[in-house]
Scaffold this motif. Structure first.
Motif, PDB file in Angstrom:
ATOM      1  N   ALA A 276       0.807  -1.229   0.000  1.00 25.67           N
ATOM      2  CA  ALA A 276       0.000   0.000   0.000  1.00 25.67           C
ATOM      3  C   ALA A 276       0.834   1.270   0.000  1.00 25.67           C
ATOM      4  O   ALA A 276       0.320   2.340  -0.320  1.00 25.67           O
ATOM      5  N   CYS A 277       2.113   1.178   0.388  1.00 26.81           N
ATOM      6  CA  CYS A 277       2.915   2.390   0.577  1.00 26.81           C
ATOM      7  C   CYS A 277       4.244   2.312  -0.171  1.00 26.81           C
ATOM      8  O   CYS A 277       4.775   1.231  -0.403  1.00 26.81           O
ATOM      9  N   ALA A 278       4.783   3.469  -0.459  1.00 25.27           N
ATOM     10  CA  ALA A 278       6.083   3.523  -1.132  1.00 25.27           C
ATOM     11  C   ALA A 278       7.182   2.994  -0.217  1.00 25.27           C
ATOM     12  O   ALA A 278       8.123   2.349  -0.670  1.00 25.27           O
ATOM     13  N   SER A 279       7.069   3.281   1.094  1.00 24.39           N
ATOM     14  CA  SER A 279       8.005   2.726   2.082  1.00 24.39           C
ATOM     15  C   SER A 279       7.193   1.904   3.062  1.00 24.39           C
ATOM     16  O   SER A 279       6.326   2.451   3.748  1.00 24.39           O
ATOM     17  N   SER A 280       7.480   0.621   3.165  1.00 24.83           N
ATOM     18  CA  SER A 280       6.705  -0.247   4.059  1.00 24.83           C
ATOM     19  C   SER A 280       7.144  -0.030   5.499  1.00 24.83           C
ATOM     20  O   SER A 280       8.137   0.639   5.779  1.00 24.83           O
ATOM     21  N   GLN A 281       6.442  -0.679   6.437  1.00 24.60           N
ATOM     22  CA  GLN A 281       6.862  -0.587   7.845  1.00 24.60           C
ATOM     23  C   GLN A 281       8.265  -1.177   8.031  1.00 24.60           C
ATOM     24  O   GLN A 281       9.005  -0.747   8.908  1.00 24.60           O
ATOM     25  N   PHE A 282       8.639  -2.134   7.201  1.00 27.73           N
ATOM     26  CA  PHE A 282       9.975  -2.740   7.321  1.00 27.73           C
ATOM     27  C   PHE A 282      11.044  -1.792   6.764  1.00 27.73           C
ATOM     28  O   PHE A 282      12.126  -1.666   7.320  1.00 27.73           O
ATOM     29  N   ASP A 283      10.709  -1.123   5.651  1.00 22.84           N
ATOM     30  CA  ASP A 283      11.625  -0.104   5.121  1.00 22.84           C
ATOM     31  C   ASP A 283      11.843   0.991   6.165  1.00 22.84           C
ATOM     32  O   ASP A 283      12.957   1.468   6.364  1.00 22.84           O
ATOM     33  N   GLN A 284      10.763   1.368   6.841  1.00 22.81           N
ATOM     34  CA  GLN A 284      10.882   2.449   7.840  1.00 22.81           C
ATOM     35  C   GLN A 284      11.713   1.995   9.024  1.00 22.81           C
ATOM     36  O   GLN A 284      12.519   2.766   9.562  1.00 22.81           O
ATOM     37  N   GLN A 285      11.525   0.735   9.457  1.00 17.92           N
ATOM     38  CA  GLN A 285      12.322   0.233  10.587  1.00 17.92           C
ATOM     39  C   GLN A 285      13.804   0.279  10.207  1.00 17.92           C
ATOM     40  O   GLN A 285      14.643   0.733  10.983  1.00 17.92           O
ATOM     41  N   LEU A 286      14.097  -0.184   9.006  1.00 22.60           N
ATOM     42  CA  LEU A 286      15.486  -0.178   8.552  1.00 22.60           C
ATOM     43  C   LEU A 286      16.042   1.239   8.506  1.00 22.60           C
ATOM     44  O   LEU A 286      17.127   1.527   9.017  1.00 22.60           O
ATOM     45  N   ARG A 287      15.278   2.152   7.877  1.00 24.84           N
ATOM     46  CA  ARG A 287      15.737   3.540   7.762  1.00 24.84           C
ATOM     47  C   ARG A 287      15.948   4.141   9.151  1.00 24.84           C
ATOM     48  O   ARG A 287      16.953   4.813   9.396  1.00 24.84           O
ATOM     49  N   ALA A 288      14.981   3.894  10.052  1.00 25.16           N
ATOM     50  CA  ALA A 288      15.066   4.497  11.384  1.00 25.16           C
ATOM     51  C   ALA A 288      16.277   3.970  12.142  1.00 25.16           C
ATOM     52  O   ALA A 288      17.054   4.748  12.683  1.00 25.16           O
ATOM     53  N   VAL A 289      16.450   2.649  12.174  1.00 25.61           N
ATOM     54  CA  VAL A 289      17.530   2.107  13.012  1.00 25.61           C
ATOM     55  C   VAL A 289      18.906   2.366  12.388  1.00 25.61           C
ATOM     56  O   VAL A 289      19.907   2.390  13.089  1.00 25.61           O
ATOM     57  N   THR A 297       4.756   7.593   3.777  1.00 26.78           N
ATOM     58  CA  THR A 297       3.838   6.612   4.390  1.00 26.78           C
ATOM     59  C   THR A 297       2.427   6.645   3.798  1.00 26.78           C
ATOM     60  O   THR A 297       1.589   5.838   4.179  1.00 26.78           O
ATOM     61  N   ALA A 298       2.148   7.603   2.917  1.00 28.34           N
ATOM     62  CA  ALA A 298       0.784   7.706   2.375  1.00 28.34           C
ATOM     63  C   ALA A 298       0.402   6.404   1.663  1.00 28.34           C
ATOM     64  O   ALA A 298       1.242   5.779   1.026  1.00 28.34           O
ATOM     65  N   ARG A 299      -0.855   5.997   1.830  1.00 29.06           N
ATOM     66  CA  ARG A 299      -1.327   4.818   1.114  1.00 29.06           C
ATOM     67  C   ARG A 299      -1.592   5.202  -0.334  1.00 29.06           C
ATOM     68  O   ARG A 299      -2.291   6.167  -0.614  1.00 29.06           O
ATOM     69  N   ARG A 300      -1.052   4.403  -1.241  1.00 32.15           N
ATOM     70  CA  ARG A 300      -1.228   4.715  -2.656  1.00 32.15           C
ATOM     71  C   ARG A 300      -2.566   4.195  -3.160  1.00 32.15           C
ATOM     72  O   ARG A 300      -3.111   4.698  -4.128  1.00 32.15           O
ATOM     73  N   VAL A 301      -3.099   3.167  -2.485  1.00 28.12           N
ATOM     74  CA  VAL A 301      -4.324   2.522  -2.961  1.00 28.12           C
ATOM     75  C   VAL A 301      -4.945   1.783  -1.773  1.00 28.12           C
ATOM     76  O   VAL A 301      -4.226   1.309  -0.889  1.00 28.12           O
ATOM     77  N   PRO A 302      -6.290   1.727  -1.709  1.00 25.92           N
ATOM     78  CA  PRO A 302      -6.918   0.980  -0.604  1.00 25.92           C
ATOM     79  C   PRO A 302      -6.458  -0.483  -0.603  1.00 25.92           C
ATOM     80  O   PRO A 302      -6.445  -1.139  -1.644  1.00 25.92           O
ATOM     81  N   THR A 303      -6.052  -0.961   0.566  1.00 28.22           N
ATOM     82  CA  THR A 303      -5.474  -2.307   0.655  1.00 28.22           C
ATOM     83  C   THR A 303      -5.976  -3.029   1.896  1.00 28.22           C
ATOM     84  O   THR A 303      -6.148  -2.417   2.954  1.00 28.22           O
ATOM     85  N   ALA A 304      -6.194  -4.324   1.752  1.00 34.36           N
ATOM     86  CA  ALA A 304      -6.582  -5.175   2.880  1.00 34.36           C
ATOM     87  C   ALA A 304      -5.660  -6.378   2.943  1.00 34.36           C
ATOM     88  O   ALA A 304      -5.106  -6.799   1.924  1.00 34.36           O
ATOM     89  N   THR A 349      -2.568 -10.051   0.453  1.00 34.42           N
ATOM     90  CA  THR A 349      -3.084  -8.683   0.403  1.00 34.42           C
ATOM     91  C   THR A 349      -3.829  -8.500  -0.903  1.00 34.42           C
ATOM     92  O   THR A 349      -3.585  -9.220  -1.885  1.00 34.42           O
ATOM     93  N   ALA A 350      -4.763  -7.556  -0.899  1.00 30.64           N
ATOM     94  CA  ALA A 350      -5.417  -7.152  -2.144  1.00 30.64           C
ATOM     95  C   ALA A 350      -5.546  -5.641  -2.137  1.00 30.64           C
ATOM     96  O   ALA A 350      -5.882  -5.050  -1.109  1.00 30.64           O
ATOM     97  N   SER A 351      -5.248  -5.037  -3.255  1.00 30.15           N
ATOM     98  CA  SER A 351      -5.441  -3.601  -3.431  1.00 30.15           C
ATOM     99  C   SER A 351      -6.533  -3.402  -4.470  1.00 30.15           C
ATOM    100  O   SER A 351      -6.631  -4.164  -5.434  1.00 30.15           O
ATOM    101  N   ALA A 352      -7.391  -2.413  -4.234  1.00 26.35           N
ATOM    102  CA  ALA A 352      -8.563  -2.224  -5.093  1.00 26.35           C
ATOM    103  C   ALA A 352      -8.990  -0.758  -5.020  1.00 26.35           C
ATOM    104  O   ALA A 352      -8.484  -0.011  -4.186  1.00 26.35           O
ATOM    105  N   PRO A 353      -9.943  -0.366  -5.858  1.00 26.07           N
ATOM    106  CA  PRO A 353     -10.362   1.048  -5.827  1.00 26.07           C
ATOM    107  C   PRO A 353     -10.996   1.481  -4.500  1.00 26.07           C
ATOM    108  O   PRO A 353     -10.987   2.658  -4.174  1.00 26.07           O
ATOM    109  N   SER A 354     -11.585   0.558  -3.753  1.00 26.26           N
ATOM    110  CA  SER A 354     -12.178   0.935  -2.467  1.00 26.26           C
ATOM    111  C   SER A 354     -11.767  -0.069  -1.394  1.00 26.26           C
ATOM    112  O   SER A 354     -11.355  -1.183  -1.700  1.00 26.26           O
ATOM    113  N   ARG A 355     -11.921   0.342  -0.134  1.00 25.67           N
ATOM    114  CA  ARG A 355     -11.598  -0.547   0.987  1.00 25.67           C
ATOM    115  C   ARG A 355     -12.463  -1.800   0.939  1.00 25.67           C
ATOM    116  O   ARG A 355     -11.985  -2.912   1.136  1.00 25.67           O
TER     117      ARG A 355
END
Ligand code: ATP
Ligand code: MG
Ligand code: MG
Length: 375
Positions: A276-289, A297-304, A349-355
């Motif tokens: 859903a995002c350009a940088s995932s939570q794992f990318d952020q953990q890596l960048r942060a540490v 962190t913005a969601r590019r598309v609704p994802t479940a 995961t699935a990404s679609a036009p709506s949640r």
């Protein structure tokens, strides 16, 4: 290039290692057993117990930064590693969050709302706590619980002595049962320089106390969304977190947010950020540490996201082709050999036009992978 050391061996370390290797880092992991989900991806897998402090010291000497993917690493082990390299998040974040009593106490001290609770260390104290909190309530072991393990729901009919025996006595807390409208989480990241971001409010649906479905961007009142961001910001700042942390919350029927618990690492509800995002939570953990700037962190598309538990292997290897017949669906498997019931094996995961459409597609894909017994 730099080497990232991961204490822990599960899927969270695996996905962190995937992000790290994509960015050119070397990855060492310390795992209690060989061929772990993290070890399969790492450049080097050191086999040792998490409380083997001599092994932790040797491990730390070979890496540039230590992080963890498992919150029950002994605080002493984090302290040993910290003699050689930065440990991020700091060991005291680990120490607080691995004990429900310390965690609730720290949240309260930071002015954050939780369910009413009492710490209990004996059957007598349990009786008193039930008397004050009323029923229904939940008895939880203070340490080492996940996926609802080490918890007993107490109603007016429950014999407290039986409940106390069920959790194995010891240190525990009792929480008033929250009559919640929904469960949600915010995964946040904070850099070495104090910069903070979060991935917004994710709605979480549990089945049998195990996360089942997560959906990004829960539609809340703007004031509630702002409150969720504020709570996340307060936790990250007050606990001086460097890395990723997830705040699990309840939305009460009165519209209030209560903090349920913290996870000082990426979280199952954040797996959908990979798509859903350009940088995932794992990318952020890596960048942060690693002291890098945080990503978008913005969601590019609704994802479940839908979890795959060992139960999905009950009638044999799941039908992956059927699940992936929908091109919007992605499969993640964690490389675990034994699909035991309730064990997290992977997710879709699935990404679609709506949640709603994303939820429909991911649920349908998960149903499709179950082969019928008589084929
Ligand atoms: P996790 O796998 O998220 O680490 P855990 O075993 O640490 O789970 P909790 O998050 O405390 O346990 O509880 C698991 C689930 O049980 C919650 O997500 C929620 O559905 C339910 N639950 C826990 N505490 C309460 C409460 N006080 N009131 C109502 N429901 C609760
Ligand atoms: Mg937990
Ligand atoms: Mg939880």
């Amino acid at each position: 290039g730099a080497t990232v050391g991961i204490l822990g061996s599960g899927q969270l370390g695996r996905m962190l290692a995937q992000s790290a290797r994509r960015m050119g880092y070397r990855v060492h992991t310390l795992s209690p057993g060989a061929d772990s989900p993290t070890g399969q991806i790492a450049d080097r897998e050191v086999i040792a117990a998490y409380d083997d402090q001599a092994a932790i010291a040797r491990f730390a000497r070979d890496v540039d930064v230590v992080t963890f993917e498992f919150e029950n690493i002994a605080a002493e082990s984090a302290a040993v590693a910290a003699r050689y390299v930065p440990v991020r998040p700091r060991g005291d974040v680990l120490h607080i969050t691995q004990n429900r009593h310390r965690e609730k106490h720290a949240l309260t001290a930071a002015g954050l709302p939780t369910a009413r609770y009492e710490a209990v260390a004996s059957l007598e104290q349990l009786h008193d706590a039930i008397g004050r909190l009323g029923t229904p309530c939940i008895l939880k072991t203070a340490g080492f619980g996940y996926d609802g393990k080490g918890q007993v729901r107490i109603t007016a009919e429950t014999d407290p002595a039986a409940a106390w025996r069920m959790i194995g006595a010891g240190a525990a807390i009792v929480e008033a049962m929250v009559d919640f409208e929904a469960e949600l989480s915010v995964v946040a990241a904070r850099g070495v320089d104090g910069a903070q971001v979060d991935f917004g409010v994710t709605e979480n649906r549990h089945v049998d106390h195990i996360l089942d479905i997560s959906v990004a961007d829960m539609p809340l009142d703007p004031a509630q969304t702002a409150r969720a961001h504020e709570i996340a910001g307060t936790v990250m700042r007050e606990f001086d977190v460097v890395g990723v942390l997830c705040i699990e919350m309840f939305l009460t029927r009165d519209g209030d947010l209560l903090v349920n618990e913290l996870a000082p690492r990426p979280h199952n509800s954040g797996h959908l950020t990979i798509e859903a995002c350009a940088s995932s939570q794992f990318d952020q953990q890596l960048r942060a540490v690693c002291g890098l700037p945080l990503g978008e962190t913005a969601r590019r598309v609704p994802t479940a996201m839908a979890n795959l538990l060992g139960d999905h292997w009950e009638s044999g290897e799941p039908d992956w082709a059927a699940a992936l017949a929908d091109p919007a669906v992605n499969l993640h498997l964690y490389g675990k050999a034994e699909p035991r019931p309730g064990r997290k094996m992977g997710h879709l995961t699935a990404s679609a036009p709506s949640r709603d459409e994303a939820v429909r597609r991911v649920t349908q894909a998960r149903s499709a992978l179950l082969r019928t017994r008589n084929t």
